[in-house]
Design a protein around this motif. Structure first.
Motif, PDB file in Angstrom:
ATOM      1  N   GLN A   1       0.739  -1.364   0.087  1.00  0.00           N
ATOM      2  CA  GLN A   1      -0.068   0.058  -0.059  1.00  0.00           C
ATOM      3  C   GLN A   1       1.013   1.126  -0.036  1.00  0.00           C
ATOM      4  OE1 GLN A   1      -2.511  -0.409   3.517  1.00  0.00           O
ATOM      5  NE2 GLN A   1      -3.885  -1.377   2.538  1.00  0.00           N
ATOM      6  N   GLN A   2       0.395   2.356  -0.321  1.00  0.00           N
ATOM      7  CA  GLN A   2       1.069   3.531  -0.664  1.00  0.00           C
ATOM      8  C   GLN A   2       0.914   4.524   0.536  1.00  0.00           C
ATOM      9  OE1 GLN A   2       0.803   5.641  -4.155  1.00  0.00           O
ATOM     10  NE2 GLN A   2       1.136   3.754  -5.428  1.00  0.00           N
ATOM     11  N   THR A   3       1.696   3.921   2.060  1.00  0.00           N
ATOM     12  CA  THR A   3       1.637   4.590   3.090  1.00  0.00           C
ATOM     13  C   THR A   3       2.942   4.431   3.566  1.00  0.00           C
ATOM     14  OG1 THR A   3       1.060   2.456   4.492  1.00  0.00           O
ATOM     15  CG2 THR A   3      -0.917   3.816   3.693  1.00  0.00           C
TER      16      THR A   3
ATOM     17  N   ALA B   1       3.801   0.935   5.271  1.00  0.00           N
ATOM     18  CA  ALA B   1       3.654  -0.323   4.455  1.00  0.00           C
ATOM     19  C   ALA B   1       4.988  -0.098   3.490  1.00  0.00           C
ATOM     20  CB  ALA B   1       2.468  -0.282   3.332  1.00  0.00           C
TER      21      ALA B   1
END
Length: 159
Positions: free
Chosen positions: A60-62, A65
């Motif tokens: 995920q684009q966090t 992550a």
């Protein structure tokens, strides 16, 4: 216990990770020896030797992550990631804008995309090695290939 004070066989997950990395290394080694196959792409070569298309799933684009994914595919870059994250967040505060943070996320998502996919990683490394070639045509082609890899990875992470 090993000479490092930690016996890898005591940790099943670490052993599995080691085995997966070893298989990827051996598959890459075999692929390098088979690169003479005319007309085959890196993906086709990887499939030919049984190399997985992806080492890990796309994260995920966090920040968390991305950091976890980088720790698996390129742990030597964790300090660089943290430094650029700190810089992006400082700019976000200074500029009162989230664009530096968005840019940071996309940049690292792209770099992780390259590292997690043996086909892109191989093409990227091969092109980087030819960037400063004495033959200007070879260097230009390497630059084109680097751009193509970066573009392909960015398209993949943007969906």
């Amino acid at each position: 216990m090993s000479h490092t004070g930690w016996d890898i066989t005591d940790d099943d997950r670490a052993q599995e990770g080691y085995q997966e990395a070893r298989r990827a290394y051996l598959a890459g080694k075999a692929a390098r020896h088979r690169r003479t196959a005319p007309g085959m792409t890196q993906t086709q070569l990887a499939g030919r030797v049984g190399m997985p298309r992806e080492l890990i799933a796309r994260p995920q684009q966090t920040p968390d992550a991305l950091r976890a994914a980088l720790a698996i595919v390129a742990p030597g870059r964790l300090d660089e990631m943290q430094a650029t994250k700190d810089d992006a967040f400082a700019k976000a505060v200074e500029w009162q804008s989230l664009s530096p943070v968005r840019s940071w996320v996309l940049t690292w998502a792209r770099d992780i995309e390259i590292a997690r996919r043996p086909d892109l990683s191989s093409r990227f490394a091969h092109a980087q090695n030819r960037l400063e070639h004495e033959d200007p045509a070879t260097a230009r082609e390497a630059l084109r290939e680097l751009s193509a890899v970066l573009d392909e990875a960015m398209k993949a992470v943007r969906g």
